[in-house]
Scaffold this motif. Sequence first.
Motif, mmCIF file in Angstrom:
data_model
loop_
_atom_site.group_PDB
_atom_site.id
_atom_site.type_symbol
_atom_site.label_atom_id
_atom_site.label_comp_id
_atom_site.label_asym_id
_atom_site.label_seq_id
_atom_site.Cartn_x
_atom_site.Cartn_y
_atom_site.Cartn_z
ATOM 1 N N GLU A 187 0.810 -1.215 0.000
ATOM 2 C CA GLU A 187 0.000 0.000 0.000
ATOM 3 C C GLU A 187 0.848 1.272 0.000
ATOM 4 O O GLU A 187 0.376 2.332 -0.398
ATOM 5 C CB GLU A 187 -0.953 -0.009 1.182
ATOM 6 N N THR A 223 8.189 4.403 -5.279
ATOM 7 C CA THR A 223 8.208 4.338 -6.740
ATOM 8 C C THR A 223 9.460 3.659 -7.294
ATOM 9 O O THR A 223 9.453 3.204 -8.428
ATOM 10 C CB THR A 223 8.090 5.744 -7.348
ATOM 11 N N ARG A 244 -8.163 -4.310 -5.363
ATOM 12 C CA ARG A 244 -7.902 -2.868 -5.404
ATOM 13 C C ARG A 244 -6.672 -2.553 -6.244
ATOM 14 O O ARG A 244 -6.656 -1.589 -7.008
ATOM 15 C CB ARG A 244 -7.734 -2.323 -3.988
ATOM 16 N N LEU A 245 -5.647 -3.382 -6.148
ATOM 17 C CA LEU A 245 -4.438 -3.175 -6.948
ATOM 18 C C LEU A 245 -4.726 -3.365 -8.426
ATOM 19 O O LEU A 245 -4.213 -2.628 -9.269
ATOM 20 C CB LEU A 245 -3.335 -4.125 -6.488
ATOM 21 N N ARG A 246 -5.552 -4.348 -8.745
ATOM 22 C CA ARG A 246 -5.906 -4.593 -10.151
ATOM 23 C C ARG A 246 -6.692 -3.418 -10.726
ATOM 24 O O ARG A 246 -6.412 -2.963 -11.834
ATOM 25 C CB ARG A 246 -6.728 -5.877 -10.275
ATOM 26 N N THR A 247 -7.679 -2.945 -9.991
ATOM 27 C CA THR A 247 -8.524 -1.853 -10.528
ATOM 28 C C THR A 247 -7.770 -0.538 -10.627
ATOM 29 O O THR A 247 -8.089 0.297 -11.462
ATOM 30 C CB THR A 247 -9.786 -1.648 -9.669
ATOM 31 N N SER A 248 -6.755 -0.353 -9.804
ATOM 32 C CA SER A 248 -5.978 0.888 -9.857
ATOM 33 C C SER A 248 -4.830 0.803 -10.840
ATOM 34 O O SER A 248 -4.073 1.758 -11.005
ATOM 35 C CB SER A 248 -5.454 1.260 -8.464
ATOM 36 N N GLY A 249 -4.653 -0.361 -11.494
ATOM 37 C CA GLY A 249 -3.598 -0.522 -12.490
ATOM 38 C C GLY A 249 -2.212 -0.705 -11.891
ATOM 39 O O GLY A 249 -1.209 -0.565 -12.581
ATOM 40 N N GLN A 250 -2.150 -1.054 -10.629
ATOM 41 C CA GLN A 250 -0.855 -1.252 -9.973
ATOM 42 C C GLN A 250 -0.369 -2.694 -10.031
ATOM 43 O O GLN A 250 0.685 -3.009 -9.528
ATOM 44 C CB GLN A 250 -0.941 -0.804 -8.513
#
Length: 68
Positions: A39, A43, A61-67
Motif C-alpha cells: 500500500e 516508486t 484494489r491493486l488490479r482496478t488501480s492498475g498497480q
Amino acid sequence: MTTLVNEIAAVPIDFVLSIDDYHLIRTPEIHRMLSFLVEHLPTNMHLVLLTREDPPLPLPRLRTSGQM
C-alpha cells in the motif's frame, strides 16, 4: 514498516524485491506487514511475489488501480 518504506524510498536506484513460495507463509503478521508495504510501495521498488495461490493482500484494489 514506516521506517523500512522510508529507507527504501531513499535508495537511489530502481530495484525488484522477489519473494518465492509466498504461499507457504501462514503468519498473519507477515501478511499485514507485506500489505502495508504494498500500500505504501515507493516508486523505486517493484515487488514480485511467486506463489501458487492468491495471497491475502488487497489484490482487487491493486488490479482496478492498475498497480498490478
